[in-house]
Write an enzyme that holds these catalytic residues in place. Structure first.
Site, PDB file in Angstrom:
ATOM      1  CD  GLU A 126      -0.154  -1.814  -3.712  1.00 52.28           C
ATOM      2  OE1 GLU A 126       0.061  -2.990  -4.017  1.00 52.28           O
ATOM      3  OE2 GLU A 126      -0.035  -1.377  -2.567  1.00 52.28           O
ATOM      4  N   GLY A 266       9.117  -5.843  -6.966  1.00 49.92           N
ATOM      5  CA  GLY A 266       9.228  -7.298  -6.877  1.00 49.92           C
ATOM      6  C   GLY A 266       8.066  -8.024  -7.516  1.00 49.92           C
ATOM      7  CB  ALA A 267       5.730  -9.895  -7.001  1.00 57.80           C
ATOM      8  CG  MET A 268       0.359  -5.911  -8.061  1.00 64.26           C
ATOM      9  SD  MET A 268       0.456  -4.873  -6.560  1.00 64.26           S
ATOM     10  CE  MET A 268      -1.236  -4.956  -6.014  1.00 64.26           C
ATOM     11  CD  GLU A 269      -0.740  -6.846  -3.013  1.00 62.82           C
ATOM     12  OE1 GLU A 269       0.411  -6.823  -3.480  1.00 62.82           O
ATOM     13  OE2 GLU A 269      -1.188  -5.963  -2.264  1.00 62.82           O
ATOM     14  CG  ASN A 270      -2.400  -7.720  -9.767  1.00 60.20           C
ATOM     15  OD1 ASN A 270      -2.471  -6.552  -9.441  1.00 60.20           O
ATOM     16  ND2 ASN A 270      -1.362  -8.227 -10.401  1.00 60.20           N
ATOM     17  CG  HIS A 302       4.902 -10.378   0.457  1.00 56.54           C
ATOM     18  ND1 HIS A 302       5.150  -9.764   1.663  1.00 56.54           N
ATOM     19  CD2 HIS A 302       4.265  -9.456  -0.303  1.00 56.54           C
ATOM     20  CE1 HIS A 302       4.674  -8.529   1.627  1.00 56.54           C
ATOM     21  NE2 HIS A 302       4.131  -8.306   0.441  1.00 56.54           N
ATOM     22  CD  GLU A 303       3.599  -9.952  -3.942  1.00 59.01           C
ATOM     23  OE1 GLU A 303       2.498  -9.396  -3.754  1.00 59.01           O
ATOM     24  OE2 GLU A 303       4.686  -9.391  -3.680  1.00 59.01           O
ATOM     25  CD  GLU A 325       2.335  -4.367   1.036  1.00 58.98           C
ATOM     26  OE1 GLU A 325       2.990  -5.389   1.319  1.00 58.98           O
ATOM     27  OE2 GLU A 325       1.660  -4.271  -0.013  1.00 58.98           O
TER      28      GLU A 325
HETATM   29  N1  ARG Z   1       1.859  -4.550  -3.054  1.00 61.80           N
HETATM   30  C1  ARG Z   1       3.070  -5.021  -3.656  1.00 61.80           C
HETATM   31  C2  ARG Z   1       3.739  -5.938  -2.664  1.00 61.80           C
HETATM   32  O1  ARG Z   1       3.980  -5.601  -1.548  1.00 61.80           O
HETATM   33  C3  ARG Z   1       4.046  -3.961  -4.026  1.00 61.80           C
HETATM   34  C4  ARG Z   1       3.520  -2.787  -4.753  1.00 61.80           C
HETATM   35  C5  ARG Z   1       4.569  -1.761  -4.831  1.00 61.80           C
HETATM   36  N2  ARG Z   1       4.038  -0.560  -5.377  1.00 61.80           N
HETATM   37  C6  ARG Z   1       4.718   0.587  -5.456  1.00 61.80           C
HETATM   38  N3  ARG Z   1       4.136   1.602  -5.969  1.00 61.80           N
HETATM   39  N4  ARG Z   1       5.927   0.698  -5.023  1.00 61.80           N
HETATM   40  O2  ARG Z   1       4.030  -7.030  -2.937  1.00 61.80           O
HETATM   41 ZN    ZN Z   2       3.090  -6.689  -0.102  1.00 65.13          ZN
END
Ligand code: ARG
Ligand code: ZN
Length: 842
Positions: A126, A266-270, A302-303, A325
């Site tokens: 992302e 922080g983290a990513m919701e894959n 959140h994720e 978001e």
């Molecule tokens: N989607 C992720 C989240 O909200 C964050 C991704 C952040 N990406 C970025 N390019 N800043 O948990």
């Molecule tokens: Zn998010």
């Protein structure tokens, strides 16, 4: 950095002419070079003209092979650029396009796409990282199923993960092995992930409300799995909560989390494979503060919540980012409120919003939560999109009421499941489910800026009426010269002389629904009748709208609210207003505080400290003065950060002296329980004790310093250790240096704790701060490639130490500018995040 870049406009949105319905990827992971072969199952979208060219995103990729339905595509039938691949004459029917590229993850230092961290292959897609791995329609409105085969050396990467379900794992020749993963849920590219490496893990399971078994695992670098337990507990609580509160059940048999040490945010919701900055997974009492635990719980949730709000229902394009978001932040805020204390969660969220989002609105980059243009999508992951986005969802819930809001959410999940959708359809869902016209409300998404609301009340004792005049002002922001009035829900109460809420029998002149005034015009004048005594207005209870309120109240009324208001947010805010007013007056007039003001503020705080109705965290928040940044924003012009720091520190000392008996009494009280746990009462108690200590040490007196030193040495957890050390650094930096050095020595092998050391050094309120930072930065082992280290030291300094950052001789600016210059070629996103600090003070 900034070339002349293209502006992307929402109004130019066009659905893709071809769609990819399935992706079959083969990733051959080898040190130095990874080969990615991908088959895209494509078809023209309905209405696509015959022979319309196909464009596939692919950043700096060199195809070694391009096959269409198994046949080599001749050189004159495609075009290549640094942005991607164009097929000039695609067949007007479904086809399979296969490409093969080789990429070098070790050279990928900006941590987007496929990169290597601590020997582990890992991805971040992302928003537009996928195009750096392989050719594809890298846009969120193309949702496809995936089959991914990962191959690697058995020793080097015993763990091979991707999204969905593991369908095969087998050993191959030459000490290699492979794993095949299939994700049956169609998803956009940005939710793709793969991981390969030597990782350890903890396992658990969750049984969903309909009785399905989900296998949970958290992976981390070897030696760290003891620190994953809290995150696992948080995950299970989040899964349970989402079932209860939103009726959302998990939809696969496995859910994996991977914690890595180099990660941009922080983290990513894959999908089913969340990847985390390990700072938001790893914790034990000796290394993590209560704040760390709080963040872990919140971010894990959140994720996880994104699985429904983001993954199953995703965004049509990046302009709609706040669709996922804002909503997901709202959901994690609600989760934290239910797990911990609703009152203090609301106050800290409001406090953050006022500090960061309001600052964005004041700056040159002010933008609406749903923008209509952007240059760099990466720079749109802002507080406005996330936190103001969440406030809009909260206002919607306030306007509709709990039941109507829940009904709308149900319809949203039903109507849009499996889709990539927009803010317009989100609004329409609630309009349809409630029958309410939300067109004015929807302006919140498209108008930038913080609305200012002015309130003035007048009680007429002859007619027993209370008149309340409310006015909203929506000032221009860059690119938006004129704005329309918004629909602002203002929670309120009229308080009698004992602080009790009066019952309201009759109102005219505007809409009042229960305890909410709806301010939907530029100005309204409400008339409350049957008000037999002079009321005190408590307006914007629970911070019910992201506005700046000027309530025109007298100091007496503020004191009254700070002492009596039953709404925790407003009670807290009244105290903050009093303190803010004193500080800004002292700064503007270059005068000392008036003792009477200090006495009144201290008396109001004392009242709260003594109260049985408030938890310790609330009390700790009451003892916290507005931040230096907030003071700077309130002053607007003539900002002298050094003076702000000094005057704030001075007020702390005055309050500390005035309340000394109480602060000491709190510290001497026996603790509610011994031993360290995340029991909420214990967490709140630690928070209050450490705030008391901070105030006492601010006096810089021997006995107080001794107390802090004792706590530093004898405590059994990181919150108390950091509490003591932080108090020393802020209140008595000359005495804190040996302790700081002791701390550095003790924890030099734990990078996450070392970050706490770096952040403390960055906070030293003295000129030596910059020398120390420079020394650390220039030392050979400072890793410019690790975002956590850089942010702790340099971000901590630029954002958290305005007085030293803006030193008269310019050395603070110079250092940060130099670091940004050094980091930009390595990782432009980290460089950009440091740049933000120049905003309010630059
Ligand atoms: N989607 C992720 C989240 O909200 C964050 C991704 C952040 N990406 C970025 N390019 N800043 O948990
Ligand atoms: Zn998010």
């Amino acid at each position: 950095m900034p070339k002349t870049e293209k502006i992307h406009y929402l109004k130019e949105y066009q659905p893709p002419a071809y769609r990819v319905s399935h992706v079959d990827m083969d990733a051959d992971l080898r040190p130095g070079a990874c080969t990615i072969s991908t088959s895209l199952y494509m078809e023209p979208a309905p209405g696509t003209r015959q022979k319309e060219p196909v464009f596939l995103d692919g950043t700096d990729l060199q195809p070694e092979e391009i096959l269409l339905d198994g046949k080599k595509v001749p050189r004159n039938e495609y075009r290549l650029s640094r942005q991607g691949l164009t097929l000039e004459n695609p067949p007007g029917r479904p086809f399979v396009l296969k490409t093969k590229v080789t990429i070098e993850p070790e050279k990928n230092s900006d941590l987007m796409g496929l990169y290597r961290t601590g020997g582990v292959w890992c991805t971040q897609c992302e928003p537009e990282g996928f195009r750096r791995i392989t050719f594809m329609l890298d846009r969120p409105d193309n949702m496809a199923t995936y089959r991914v085969r990962l191959e690697a050396d058995r020793e080097m990467a015993p763990v091979l993960l991707s999204n969905g379900n593991l369908v095969e794992k087998a050993d191959l020749e030459k000490n290699r092995h492979h794993a095949i993963w299939e994700d049956p849920h169609p998803k956009p590219t940005y939710l793709f992930a793969m991981v390969g490496g030597k990782l350890e893990m903890i396992r658990d399971e969750f049984i969903t409300k309909s009785g399905k078994n989900v296998e949970l695992a958290i992976y981390c670098e070897p030696g760290k799995k003891k620190k994953c337990a809290y995150a696992m507990g948080a995950l299970k609580r989040a899964m349970k909560w989402d079932e209860k509160r939103f009726g959302r059940e998990y939809d696969l048999e496995t859910f994996n989390v991977v914690a890595v040490s180099d990660f941009n945010f922080g983290a990513m919701e894959n999908k089913s494979l969340n990847i985390f900055n390990d700072k938001y997974i790893l914790a034990d009492p000796d290394s993590a503060t209560d704040m760390d635990y709080y963040n872990i719980e919140r971010i894990v949730a959140h994720e996880y919540f994104h699985n429904w709000t983001g993954n199953r229902i995703t965004c049509r394009d990046w302009f709609q980012l706040c669709l996922k978001e804002g909503l997901t932040v709202y959901r994690d805020q609600e989760f934290t409120s239910d797990m911990r204390s609703r009152a203090t969660k609301r106050i800290s969220d409001a406090r953050n919003l006022m500090a960061f989002q309001f600052a964005e609105d004041k700056g040159p980059l002010a933008h609406p939560p749903r923008p209509d243009r952007y240059v760099q999508i990466n720079n749109l992951y802002t507080s406005t999109v996330y936190e103001k986005g969440a406030e809009i969802v909260r206002m919607l819930a306030t306007l509709l009421g709990e039941e109507q809001f829940a009904r709308g959410m149900e319809l949203y999940f039903r109507r849009h499941d499996g889709q990539a959708t927009t803010i317009e359809s989100w609004i329409k869902v609630f309009q349809d489910s409630s029958g309410r016209d939300l067109s004015q409300f929807a302006r919140w998404y498209v108008q930038a800026g913080t609305p200012e609301v002015f309130a003035s009340g007048f009680w007429d004792e002859n007619s027993n009426t209370y008149m309340l005049h409310l006015k909203q002002v929506n000032k221009p922001t860059p690119g938006q010269d004129s704005k329309l009035p918004l629909c602002i829900p203002l929670k309120f109460a009229l308080l009698n002389a004992r602080g009790k809420e009066m019952t309201i029998e009759k109102v005219s002149g505007g809409t009042v629904e229960g305890d909410v005034i709806i301010l939907d015009k530029s100005e309204i004048e409400l008339v409350f009748s049957g008000i037999g005594q002079r009321p005190v207005l408590s307006l914007l209870r629970q911070f019910s709208a992201p506005i700046a309120l000027a309530n025109g109240q007298t100091r007496e009324e503020k004191i009254f609210l700070a002492t009596h208001d039953g709404d925790p947010f407003n009670r807290w805010q009244a105290g903050q207003d009093m303190a803010m007013e004193m500080m800004t007056r002292a700064i503007r007039n270059n005068r000392d505080y008036c003792q009477n003001d200090v006495d009144e503020l201290a008396a109001a705080i004392r009242n709260t400290l003594k109260s049985r109705h408030h938890d310790d965290e609330f009390k700790a928040l009451t003892l916290l003065l507005p931040s230096e940044k907030a003071i700077a924003m309130a002053l607007r012009e003539d900002i002298n950060p050094g003076q702000i720091h000094e005057l704030r520190q001075k007020l702390q000392i005055l309050i500390s002296r005035k309340l000394q008996d109480m602060l000491l009494e709190i510290l001497e009280r026996p603790r509610i329980t011994t031993g360290h746990s995340q029991n909420i009462k214990q967490v709140q108690e630690r928070s209050l004790r450490n705030r008391c200590l901070m105030l006492l040490v601010a006096q810089n007196e021997k006995s107080m310093i001794r107390m802090a030193r004792k706590q530093y040495e004898n405590c059994d957890n990181m919150s108390d250790r950091m509490g003591a050390l932080g108090a020393m650094v802020m209140g008595s930096h000359e005495n804190s240096l040996p302790l700081l050095e002791d701390f550095r020595q003790k924890y030099k092998d734990d990078p996450l704790v070392h970050d706490k050391y770096l952040a403390l050094v960055a906070q030293i309120p003295d000129r030596i701060c910059l020398d120390k930072i420079t020394e650390i930065y220039e030392s050979r082992d400072f890793p410019l490639t690790n975002p956590n280290r850089v942010r702790a030291l340099i971000g901590g300094f630029a954002a958290g130490n305005p007085a030293q950052f803006t030193r008269r001789d310019g050395a603070g600016f110079e250092l940060v500018a130099r670091v940004i210059g050094d980091i930009d070629p390595i990782n432009p996103q980290v460089a950009a995040s440091l740049l933000e600090a120049f905003g309010p003070f630059g």
